[in-house]
Motif scaffolding. Sequence first.
Motif, short mmCIF file in Angstrom:
data_model
loop_
_atom_site.label_atom_id
_atom_site.label_comp_id
_atom_site.label_asym_id
_atom_site.label_seq_id
_atom_site.Cartn_x
_atom_site.Cartn_y
_atom_site.Cartn_z
N TYR A 13 7.72 11.96 5.45
CA TYR A 13 7.60 13.19 4.68
C TYR A 13 7.36 14.35 5.65
N ASP A 14 7.40 15.53 5.11
CA ASP A 14 7.12 16.75 5.89
C ASP A 14 7.90 16.78 7.20
N LYS A 15 9.19 16.72 7.05
CA LYS A 15 10.12 16.80 8.20
C LYS A 15 9.81 15.76 9.27
N SER A 17 6.97 14.36 9.98
CA SER A 17 5.64 14.34 10.61
C SER A 17 4.71 13.30 9.96
N VAL A 18 4.98 12.91 8.70
CA VAL A 18 4.16 11.88 8.05
C VAL A 18 5.00 10.60 7.90
N LEU A 19 4.56 9.55 8.56
CA LEU A 19 5.29 8.28 8.48
C LEU A 19 4.68 7.45 7.35
N ALA A 20 5.39 7.32 6.23
CA ALA A 20 4.84 6.60 5.07
C ALA A 20 5.24 5.13 5.10
N LEU A 21 6.45 4.82 5.54
CA LEU A 21 6.91 3.42 5.63
C LEU A 21 7.59 3.23 6.98
N GLY A 38 -3.05 -2.96 -0.40
CA GLY A 38 -3.41 -2.06 0.69
C GLY A 38 -4.17 -0.86 0.18
N PRO A 39 -4.85 -0.16 1.10
CA PRO A 39 -5.68 0.97 0.68
C PRO A 39 -4.85 2.20 0.30
N ASP A 40 -5.51 3.25 -0.17
CA ASP A 40 -4.83 4.52 -0.49
C ASP A 40 -4.05 4.98 0.73
N GLY A 41 -2.86 5.46 0.50
CA GLY A 41 -2.06 6.02 1.59
C GLY A 41 -1.32 4.98 2.41
N ALA A 42 -1.40 3.69 2.01
CA ALA A 42 -0.74 2.63 2.79
C ALA A 42 0.79 2.72 2.70
N LYS A 44 2.37 2.24 -0.61
CA LYS A 44 2.77 1.42 -1.75
C LYS A 44 3.64 2.23 -2.73
N THR A 45 3.17 3.43 -3.08
CA THR A 45 3.92 4.23 -4.06
C THR A 45 5.28 4.62 -3.50
N SER A 46 5.33 4.98 -2.23
CA SER A 46 6.63 5.35 -1.62
C SER A 46 7.60 4.18 -1.74
N LEU A 47 7.14 3.00 -1.46
CA LEU A 47 8.00 1.82 -1.52
C LEU A 47 8.48 1.57 -2.96
N1 LIG Z 1 5.36 13.97 -1.19
C1 LIG Z 1 4.68 13.73 -0.08
N2 LIG Z 1 4.60 14.64 0.90
C2 LIG Z 1 3.91 14.41 2.05
N3 LIG Z 1 3.26 13.25 2.31
C3 LIG Z 1 3.31 12.30 1.37
C4 LIG Z 1 4.01 12.48 0.13
N4 LIG Z 1 3.87 11.35 -0.62
C5 LIG Z 1 3.12 10.50 0.12
N5 LIG Z 1 2.78 11.07 1.31
C6 LIG Z 1 2.00 10.44 2.39
O1 LIG Z 1 2.65 9.22 2.72
C7 LIG Z 1 1.70 8.19 2.96
C8 LIG Z 1 1.94 7.04 2.00
O2 LIG Z 1 1.63 7.49 0.68
P1 LIG Z 1 1.87 6.60 -0.63
O3 LIG Z 1 1.52 7.45 -1.80
O4 LIG Z 1 3.20 5.98 -0.57
O5 LIG Z 1 0.76 5.48 -0.41
P2 LIG Z 1 -0.05 4.60 -1.47
O6 LIG Z 1 -0.35 3.32 -0.78
O7 LIG Z 1 0.67 4.54 -2.75
O8 LIG Z 1 -1.38 5.39 -1.65
P3 LIG Z 1 -1.94 6.17 -2.94
O9 LIG Z 1 -2.47 5.10 -3.82
O10 LIG Z 1 -3.00 7.05 -2.35
O11 LIG Z 1 -0.79 6.93 -3.53
C9 LIG Z 1 0.33 8.84 2.84
O12 LIG Z 1 -0.07 9.25 4.13
C10 LIG Z 1 0.60 10.04 1.95
O13 LIG Z 1 -0.32 11.07 2.21
#
Ligand SMILES: Nc1ncnc2c1ncn2[C@@H]1O[C@H](COP(=O)(O)OP(=O)(O)OP(=O)(O)O)[C@@H](O)[C@H]1O
Length: 306
Positions: A13-15, A17-21, A38-42, A44-47
């Motif tokens: 995300y964010d060009k 700068s944030v590596l989500a997966l 996994g914890p918040d931010g792991a 999971k939602t992105s996947l």
């Molecule tokens: N739209 C977005 N823009 C920027 N960063 C994002 C965005 N969505 C997720 N992220 C970042 O990507 C990473 C993975 O987030 P994701 O929501 O996939 O994780 P998660 O395990 O589902 O956690 P949560 O339960 O907190 O949503 C985190 O660092 C999050 O801050």
Amino acid sequence: MATVHVENIKKTYDKGSVLALDNVSFDVKSGELFGLIGPDGAGKTSLFRILTTLLLPDGGHAQVAGLDVVNDLWKIRRIVGYMPGKFSLYQDLSIEENLQFFATVFNTTVEKNYHLIEDIYVQIEPFKKRLAGKLSGGMKQKLALCCALIHEPKVLFLDEPTTGVDPVSRKEFWDMLDRLKTRGITIVVSTPYMDEASRCDRIALIQKGKILELDTLTKIIGRHTQNLYAVNADNRYQLMHDLRKPAEIESSFAFGEEQHVTLRTPENGKNYLIDYLTQTGHSDITVRKIEPTIEDVFIKLMLENQ
Ligand SMILES: Nc1ncnc2c1ncn2[C@@H]1O[C@H](COP(=O)(O)OP(=O)(O)OP(=O)(O)O)[C@@H](O)[C@H]1O
């Protein structure tokens, strides 16, 4: 063939700068109840959003029931059920209106597929005129599951369905998933609660967009035998502080009322800890050798991957 096939999926995300997966790969077998833990931010939602075609990956490939998540999005949307972690219900529609809405979107009727949701729906039916926004956490969760099931999906994706739900409703929810599994539905469920790992056929432990381990719970724990002790003493704060000092101690972290301590050398660990803590002035010392839980393994893996 795997019902869900994920190969080197990358998402930023964010060009960038944030590596989500970070090159995530795994398979889910047909009829499996697979947990992504996994914890918040792991990530999971992105996947989940990628697998349900709501988000494009930056790289890699993924298929659901043999269909590609990028090229076959409309076909995939028809065969998957998705229960997002947040905002899946229309708060100003009643229980029955929400259900009818989801059935209509998928060109079906509540009556046609009632057999699929009956077990769950009977529990909320007495309140069917109540607005979704006025339901308890457990009731919302049951309604959201009914809505995700009403078009008879082959694969169910449930993103943190038990977050914020009381322990009794959490247990009931997992019992419902067991019953759905017997109908042959493949279920991928994410949770931040480690204790729910035991309800899954296999689990993937995920942190910072990387899969740290993937297998059955028993096999994962078996692979990470540790020289682990549960330790307590009169002054908890001082205990936490002192257990960080010796080189002999590999890790020490708070676990409920106790400290879980891993030692580097296996011999006489209990005596070593009692002697050390006595010398540093502690009293009421208790030290028990324990078997690791999935939480201990997760913490060990997180420390190794920092
Ligand atoms: N739209 C977005 N823009 C920027 N960063 C994002 C965005 N969505 C997720 N992220 C970042 O990507 C990473 C993975 O987030 P994701 O929501 O996939 O994780 P998660 O395990 O589902 O956690 P949560 O339960 O907190 O949503 C985190 O660092 C999050 O801050």
